[in-house]
Design an enzyme around this catalytic site. Structure first.
Site, PDB file in Angstrom:
ATOM      1  N   HIS A  59       0.608  -1.600  -8.981  1.00  0.00           N
ATOM      2  CA  HIS A  59       1.610  -2.497  -9.583  1.00  0.00           C
ATOM      3  C   HIS A  59       1.813  -2.191 -11.072  1.00  0.00           C
ATOM      4  O   HIS A  59       2.026  -3.088 -11.886  1.00  0.00           O
ATOM      5  CB  HIS A  59       1.212  -3.957  -9.401  1.00  0.00           C
ATOM      6  CG  HIS A  59       1.122  -4.383  -7.968  1.00  0.00           C
ATOM      7  ND1 HIS A  59       2.227  -4.723  -7.220  1.00  0.00           N
ATOM      8  CD2 HIS A  59       0.046  -4.504  -7.146  1.00  0.00           C
ATOM      9  CE1 HIS A  59       1.839  -5.052  -5.995  1.00  0.00           C
ATOM     10  NE2 HIS A  59       0.534  -4.919  -5.921  1.00  0.00           N
ATOM     11  N   ASN A  78       3.443 -10.358  -2.187  1.00  0.00           N
ATOM     12  CA  ASN A  78       4.423  -9.275  -2.148  1.00  0.00           C
ATOM     13  C   ASN A  78       5.748  -9.794  -1.616  1.00  0.00           C
ATOM     14  O   ASN A  78       5.864 -10.971  -1.252  1.00  0.00           O
ATOM     15  CB  ASN A  78       3.926  -8.131  -1.254  1.00  0.00           C
ATOM     16  CG  ASN A  78       2.795  -7.339  -1.871  1.00  0.00           C
ATOM     17  OD1 ASN A  78       2.802  -7.056  -3.061  1.00  0.00           O
ATOM     18  ND2 ASN A  78       1.819  -6.983  -1.058  1.00  0.00           N
TER      19      ASN A  78
END
Length: 486
Positions: A56, A129
């Site tokens: 990320h 997510n």
């Protein structure tokens, strides 16, 4: 030293219910890794004597608020979800997963969807997510999975052979891979995608009654996606397209919003449901557990400084508030430790005290020193507990709800190994055009794989999910499926 007692909290401002006893499986049982207060104390202590995210790394963020639409107090005592009309400030970070900080926004990859609620009981992080599922279901496999998504140690290039070798040998990934290779694999913008807590969590109400819960953020703009051709064009012309779109939309007052829904499962039904409800590679049927509207999330303010706010923002599934607790989800159990530990390494032991991460409530604990201690460091107050000088003390009403554990301590897989039904169901939900696009995406992704056996193994996994699905992939790769599987 002061004589005034204050409430002992974690570094995130959450009240501590017991600071004398770690959580164990029975009075003599092993200590549980989900005891986030114990882990936080020990991990911080290890770093009291004194880099891009591993995953990320590329992301964008914004400030906003969460407003309660339906009071959830019958299910949870978490004040953030109670009292209709109540508003809680939030910060959210969207991200890609595998790429580096300078990678393109429009790659085919899951998107991180991390929300920090600055509640009156301390911070609450919901770290998920834009997909309701994940590739693996046990945290012990996470380093290996992420290695396959990163660069080859010899060539320093992305390695499709490693990606598909791992996926083909880990059939639990099939559901998420099907989702990723479908139309939702590349969102049009961060504003046009849903978000999910993905894991199962536990909600506990004021009477101590618990339920299992899953979170769903539904975009009010509707889900919109991007074709491969447009994504590739933007990756070259404007690799920061999603970041720019989010900033510009908020800047001109076009505030993106999501409705938060939950699925609620009675505690006892987890033992009789037709698959393990704590398996993050599975979804719960909406027919069995319909969506319940909770509230509305709005993003209405851009960061003033990207590094100070977006880059230094730290999120962890272990940052919870009273009324929200962990489930036995093995992936969640590992993330509770790993995420906070990654931040202690990357940002420092005192990351929770940075302005973007600091809770809105007072923080009182005995953590001292470490890199970049930029407050009074506790001054001359008492620095240990228990003590006789009126330092912060635990409050037993905030202890986590007890729960039964049983069985032999061993390294064991989930009971069910049906990795194919839900992946097949997802494929069968697609119309003919999306099926064709999904197959094409998978075939193109697998063509560079250097070993035929890996391609064949992957195609067989898709065949087990749906015969048409597997046969189309095999045909696209010019493979002959064994007769015995037909």
């Amino acid at each position: 030293m002061t004589n005034k007692n204050k409430q002992l909290t974690t570094s995130h401002g959450t009240p501590v219910g017991d600071n004398q006893n770690s959580m164990t499986a029975g009075s003599r049982g092993p200590t549980l890794i989900q005891d986030f207060h114990l882990i936080e104390k020990l991990a911080h202590f290890n770093r009291e004597r004194v880099p891009e995210r591993v995953v990320h790394a590329k992301g964008a963020g914004a400030h906003g608020y969460f407003e309660v639409i339906n009071d959830m107090s019958q299910y949870t005592k978490a004040k953030v979800f109670n009292s209709v009309g109540k508003r809680t400030p939030i910060f959210i970070r969207f991200s890609t997963v595998a790429g580096e900080l300078g990678s393109a926004d429009t790659v085919r990859d899951p998107r991180g969807f991390a929300v920090k609620f600055y509640t009156e009981e301390g911070n609450y992080d919901l770290v998920g997510n834009n997909t309701p599922i994940f590739f693996i279901r046990d945290a012990i496999k996470f380093p290996d999975f992420i290695h396959t998504q990163k660069r080859d140690p010899q060539t320093h290039l992305k390695n499709p052979t490693a990606v598909w070798d791992f996926w083909s040998l880990s059939p639990e990934s099939l559901h998420q891979v099907t989702y990723l290779m479908g139309d939702r694999g590349i969102p049009a913008t961060f504003r046009h995608m849903n978000g999910y807590g993905s894991h199962t969590f536990k909600w506990v109400n004021a009477e101590g009654k618990a339920v299992w819960v899953k979170y769903h953020f539904k975009t009010e703009l509707g889900v919109k996606n991007m074709t491969n051709e447009v994504a590739a064009k933007l990756a070259g012309e404007n690799p920061d397209y999603h970041t720019e779109d989010l900033f510009n939309a908020i800047e001109k007052g076009d505030f993106p919003a999501w409705k938060l829904y939950v699925q609620i499962m009675p505690l006892e039904e987890a033992d009789t449901y037709h698959f393990d409800p704590f398996d993050v590679t599975k979804i719960w049927s909406h027919k069995d557990y319909p969506l319940i509207e909770v509230g509305r999330m709005v993003l209405n303010r851009n960061p003033e400084n990207y590094f100070a706010e977006v880059e230094q923002a730290t999120f962890s599934p272990g940052t919870m508030v009273p009324g929200v607790e962990a489930s036995p989800d093995k992936m969640l159990q590992g993330r509770i430790f790993a995420y906070s530990d990654a931040h202690r390494y990357r940002v420092g032991a005192n990351h929770a005290a940075l302005p973007i991460n600091r809770p809105k409530v007072e923080v009182n604990n005995y953590q001292r020193d470490g890199q970049l201690r930029f407050d009074s460091n506790g001054g001359g107050s008492v620095y240990y507990e228990p003590n006789s000088f009126g330092g912060p003390k635990e409050a037993h009403e905030f202890k986590q709800a007890p729960f039964q554990v049983s069985g032999v301590a061993e390294q064991v897989a989930y009971d069910q190994d049906d990795h194919y039904t839900q992946a097949g169901d997802l494929y069968r939900l697609m119309d003919e055009r999306e099926k064709a696009r999904t197959v094409e995406n998978i075939v193109n992704s697998m063509k560079p794989v250097t070993k035929k056996e890996i391609k064949l193994r992957a195609a067989l996994n898709f065949y087990k999910a749906d015969a048409d699905f597997g046969e189309r992939i095999a045909k696209g790769l010019v493979l002959a499926l064994p007769q015995e599987v037909k």
